[in-house]
Scaffold this motif. Sequence first.
Motif, short mmCIF file in Angstrom:
data_model
loop_
_atom_site.label_atom_id
_atom_site.label_comp_id
_atom_site.label_asym_id
_atom_site.label_seq_id
_atom_site.Cartn_x
_atom_site.Cartn_y
_atom_site.Cartn_z
N ARG A 12 0.86 -1.19 0.00
CA ARG A 12 0.00 0.00 0.00
C ARG A 12 0.89 1.24 0.00
N ILE A 13 0.79 2.01 -1.07
CA ILE A 13 1.54 3.26 -1.18
C ILE A 13 0.68 4.40 -0.67
N THR A 14 1.27 5.24 0.16
CA THR A 14 0.62 6.49 0.56
C THR A 14 1.49 7.63 0.06
N LEU A 15 0.92 8.47 -0.81
CA LEU A 15 1.64 9.62 -1.31
C LEU A 15 1.54 10.76 -0.31
N ASP A 16 2.35 11.78 -0.50
CA ASP A 16 2.36 12.90 0.45
C ASP A 16 1.04 13.67 0.45
N ASP A 17 0.23 13.55 -0.61
CA ASP A 17 -1.08 14.21 -0.61
C ASP A 17 -2.15 13.35 0.06
N GLY A 18 -1.76 12.18 0.59
CA GLY A 18 -2.69 11.32 1.31
C GLY A 18 -3.36 10.27 0.45
N SER A 19 -3.21 10.33 -0.86
CA SER A 19 -3.85 9.34 -1.72
C SER A 19 -3.15 7.99 -1.58
N ILE A 20 -3.92 6.91 -1.82
CA ILE A 20 -3.46 5.54 -1.60
C ILE A 20 -3.55 4.75 -2.90
N VAL A 21 -2.52 3.96 -3.15
CA VAL A 21 -2.49 3.06 -4.31
C VAL A 21 -2.08 1.68 -3.82
N TRP A 22 -2.87 0.66 -4.19
CA TRP A 22 -2.55 -0.73 -3.86
C TRP A 22 -1.72 -1.33 -4.97
N VAL A 23 -0.72 -2.15 -4.60
CA VAL A 23 0.24 -2.66 -5.57
C VAL A 23 0.42 -4.17 -5.37
N GLY A 24 0.40 -4.91 -6.49
CA GLY A 24 0.60 -6.35 -6.41
C GLY A 24 2.02 -6.79 -6.69
N THR A 25 2.77 -5.99 -7.48
CA THR A 25 4.11 -6.43 -7.89
C THR A 25 5.19 -5.52 -7.31
N ILE A 26 5.69 -4.58 -8.11
CA ILE A 26 6.89 -3.82 -7.76
C ILE A 26 6.62 -2.32 -7.79
N ILE A 27 7.20 -1.61 -6.83
CA ILE A 27 7.27 -0.14 -6.90
C ILE A 27 8.69 0.18 -7.38
N ALA A 28 8.77 0.74 -8.60
CA ALA A 28 10.06 1.01 -9.22
C ALA A 28 10.37 2.49 -9.16
N SER A 29 11.66 2.80 -8.96
CA SER A 29 12.08 4.20 -8.95
C SER A 29 13.54 4.28 -9.37
N GLY A 30 13.94 5.46 -9.81
CA GLY A 30 15.31 5.64 -10.25
C GLY A 30 15.42 5.47 -11.75
N PHE A 31 16.42 4.71 -12.20
CA PHE A 31 16.65 4.55 -13.63
C PHE A 31 15.38 4.07 -14.34
N ASP A 32 14.70 3.07 -13.76
CA ASP A 32 13.48 2.54 -14.37
C ASP A 32 12.44 3.62 -14.60
N SER A 33 12.21 4.42 -13.57
CA SER A 33 11.16 5.43 -13.70
C SER A 33 11.59 6.59 -14.59
N LEU A 34 12.89 6.89 -14.62
CA LEU A 34 13.37 7.92 -15.54
C LEU A 34 13.17 7.48 -16.99
N VAL A 35 13.40 6.19 -17.26
CA VAL A 35 13.16 5.67 -18.61
C VAL A 35 11.68 5.76 -18.96
N ALA A 36 10.83 5.38 -18.02
CA ALA A 36 9.39 5.46 -18.28
C ALA A 36 8.95 6.90 -18.51
N ASP A 37 9.46 7.82 -17.68
CA ASP A 37 9.14 9.24 -17.88
C ASP A 37 9.57 9.70 -19.27
#
Length: 304
Positions: free
Chosen positions: A131-156
């Motif tokens: 369960r991800i909670t963002l700084d604005d309080g919104s919630i996202v449920w996740v079944g697999t992976i939360i990716a950040s860094g190189f992966d997310s820069l490529v996606a962006d």
Amino acid sequence: MSTQRSIEKVTVLINPLSGHGNGPSVGRKAVARLRERGVSVTEIIGTDADHARELAQRAVDGGADALVVVGGDGAISIGLQAAAQSGTPIGLIPAGTGNDLAREFGIPVDDPVAAADVIVDGEVQESDLARITLDDGSIVWVGTIIASGFDSLVADRANRLSWPKGPMRYNLAMLIELTRLEPLRYEIELDEETVQVDATLVAVANSRWYGGGMQICPKADTTDGLLDVTVVEHGRRSRFVRLFPRVYKGTHVDLPDVQTYRSCKVRMQCEGITAYADGDRVGPLPVTIEAVPSALHILSRPAA
């Protein structure tokens, strides 16, 4: 824990864009098989993600025996938002390019008829979710992976490119980001320690797979109540390129510049970095991620 449950009526959510537009064809085969097996089927197709989420929530609230999702991990994510902690089982008919959550639970990724049979004959298995909670309080449920860094820069980067179309756009984005590879200063708060590191990427996992079969967190367990964290420390570009093929076997975690951790709760901070989860954009860091035991009920193959 797994239990048997009679499946008599299901709602099937179909993503028409999954698998480069192959979703409807896969959906028709699965729905025909479910009806052949005596299951009452209600089909729903959302006009966009928000509409699909509304329809999925309505199906869960309406008492369907299961919510069946035809699509890839992004479409399944819509189902997770509706079904998390509801007790309503999720059934998966893989029709995407990744299908990583289906792979985790042994669901056939290239045979919609066989996947439909799992829904009828399988067991309801309890699984953790992240369960991800963002700084604005919104919630996202996740079944697999939360990716950040190189992966997310490529996606962006891929999301900003208008050419080329298809998978080549992602490949071009990866090449561009490789030329710009720089250390990313992370602060990662775990249950028992805080890690500050110059990293190339950080992945937080509920399950093992992402990107269509890469075991970024190969020891992740969907029933242990813990998140697995893989940190690839920043190093030479050539070393990172050599590391990448090992992710498919999960042997990258044996390398000295890869660190792994386990924690019930993780808070990640890194300036200018976006988090992606189940293949979709979530939002900018910082985010707080928690393992929620038994938040998901999923129809999977019966135990041998």
